[in-house]
Design a protein around this motif. Structure first.
Motif, PDB file in Angstrom:
ATOM      1  N   GLN A 152       3.456   9.851  -3.703  1.00  0.00           N
ATOM      2  CA  GLN A 152       2.918  10.196  -2.447  1.00  0.00           C
ATOM      3  C   GLN A 152       3.546   7.673  -1.756  1.00  0.00           C
ATOM      4  O   GLN A 152       3.215   7.113  -0.884  1.00  0.00           O
ATOM      5  CB  GLN A 152       1.319   8.972  -2.375  1.00  0.00           C
ATOM      6  N   LYS A 153       4.326   7.252  -3.268  1.00  0.00           N
ATOM      7  CA  LYS A 153       4.605   5.863  -2.982  1.00  0.00           C
ATOM      8  C   LYS A 153       6.656   6.198  -2.389  1.00  0.00           C
ATOM      9  O   LYS A 153       6.736   4.795  -2.993  1.00  0.00           O
ATOM     10  CB  LYS A 153       4.912   5.230  -4.029  1.00  0.00           C
ATOM     11  N   TYR A 186       0.650  -0.917   0.442  1.00  0.00           N
ATOM     12  CA  TYR A 186      -0.032  -0.569   0.272  1.00  0.00           C
ATOM     13  C   TYR A 186       0.336   1.004  -0.258  1.00  0.00           C
ATOM     14  O   TYR A 186       1.827   1.296   0.300  1.00  0.00           O
ATOM     15  CB  TYR A 186      -1.462  -0.320   1.160  1.00  0.00           C
ATOM     16  N   ALA A 187       0.195   1.905  -0.051  1.00  0.00           N
ATOM     17  CA  ALA A 187       1.382   3.760  -0.769  1.00  0.00           C
ATOM     18  C   ALA A 187       1.620   3.616   0.335  1.00  0.00           C
ATOM     19  O   ALA A 187       1.023   4.260   1.911  1.00  0.00           O
ATOM     20  CB  ALA A 187       0.344   4.974  -1.398  1.00  0.00           C
ATOM     21  N   THR A 246       3.002   7.179   2.285  1.00  0.00           N
ATOM     22  CA  THR A 246       3.264   8.757   1.838  1.00  0.00           C
ATOM     23  C   THR A 246       4.010   9.400   3.021  1.00  0.00           C
ATOM     24  O   THR A 246       3.903   8.730   4.572  1.00  0.00           O
ATOM     25  CB  THR A 246       1.669   9.034   1.787  1.00  0.00           C
ATOM     26  N   ASN A 299       6.944   3.160   0.038  1.00  0.00           N
ATOM     27  CA  ASN A 299       7.408   1.576  -0.491  1.00  0.00           C
ATOM     28  C   ASN A 299       8.647   1.638  -1.612  1.00  0.00           C
ATOM     29  O   ASN A 299       8.998   0.470  -1.389  1.00  0.00           O
ATOM     30  CB  ASN A 299       6.373   1.690  -1.488  1.00  0.00           C
TER      31      ASN A 299
END
Length: 282
Positions: free
Chosen positions: A163-164, A3-4, A6, A167
């Motif tokens: 936003q990633k 999941y992203a 942030t 990750n």
């Protein structure tokens, strides 16, 4: 499924502070260990093969290796990481730039060069060769994590979803850890830069050159797509820091550390100053 994640400005600044702390610890470790190992560098260097590299190939026929160059480049690398991380935090504390996060990770990676001192340290303390294998894997992780981070900085400049970031940091770590754990390492031999010998070195050098060129092209493309000429200079700076790092880390003669440092510091100044201009009004 990822999941992203942030990364806010405050959490990114925590990464900066952590990088400063890691670099400071690496510097302290290197300085403390040097009291025990400094005198054995000539002995350890006598058993080493010449370090590889393009610049090394140019100077090796004319200059003999000097044992203490490896110590100087180790200290220089860690000092560079500590000072540069402090300056990045000072100048970018309130500047939201995804590229500077990954360039900072590249900078921190040079703190791992302190592990090169483990080669003479093993001789002094008569440690098992497995100690060199472990430290070499950590060092390889640091070097390629830094290289991939510089590449990802160019991808963010080209428009990757900001936003990633969390990750991407994790994915780079997993990929680099896979490389570091999988590469064969000879814990009984090292080169004149105090790097433990590992397998597929030629292949890795080719991959490094490819990544650096792609990184530069990504920044050039960003300059065109975003209409910001600063990214042209950042692309040039990325080549300079990569070349400077390679020259510095493979140096084994007194004529090579200074050019490597000049390229590394010059490229760093270009990247940071131009990124600051891009995001100055944001």
């Amino acid at each position: 499924m990822l999941y992203a994640v942030t990364m806010t400005l405050s959490s990114r600044n925590i990464v900066f502070k952590t990088g400063i702390g890691v670099s400071l610890l690496a510097l302290a470790f290197t300085l403390v260990a040097s009291f025990s190992v400094f005198s054995v560098y000539p002995q350890v260097g006598a058993d080493a093969q010449r370090a590889a590299g393009f610049f090394q190939a140019l100077v090796a026929p004319f200059f003999q290796p000097a044992a203490y160059v490896a110590f100087v480049t180790t200290i220089s690398s860690v000092l560079y990481a500590f000072i540069t991380m402090f300056l990045i935090y000072y100048f970018f504390e309130k500047t939201q730039s995804p590229e500077i996060l990954f360039f900072a990770l590249f900078v921190v990676s040079l703190a791992f060069e302190s592990l090169r001192i483990m080669v003479p340290f093993r001789v002094v303390k008569d440690l098992p060769s497995v100690v060199l294998v472990i430290s070499a894997r950590v060092l390889i992780f640091g070097r390629y994590y830094g290289l991939f981070s510089l590449f990802v900085a160019s991808v963010y400049a080209a428009g990757l979803d900001q936003q990633k970031q969390g990750n991407v940091v994790f994915i780079i770590a997993v990929a680099t850890l896979t490389i570091a754990l999988g590469v064969p390492i000879d814990g009984l031999s090292w080169d004149s830069s105090m790097l433990v010998i590992f397998g597929f070195a030629t292949m890795f050098k080719t991959v490094e050159i490819g990544i650096v060129l792609i990184t530069m092209l990504s920044f050039f493309i960003s300059a065109y797509t975003r209409g910001a000429k600063e990214y042209v200079f950042i692309g040039i700076g990325s080549v300079l820091v990569s070349l400077g790092r390679t020259v510095l880390l493979s140096a084994d003669t007194w004529v090579t550390p200074l050019p490597g440092l000049i390229l590394l510091i010059g490229g760093t100044w270009i990247i940071c100053s131009q990124l600051h201009r891009v995001y100055l009004w944001l």
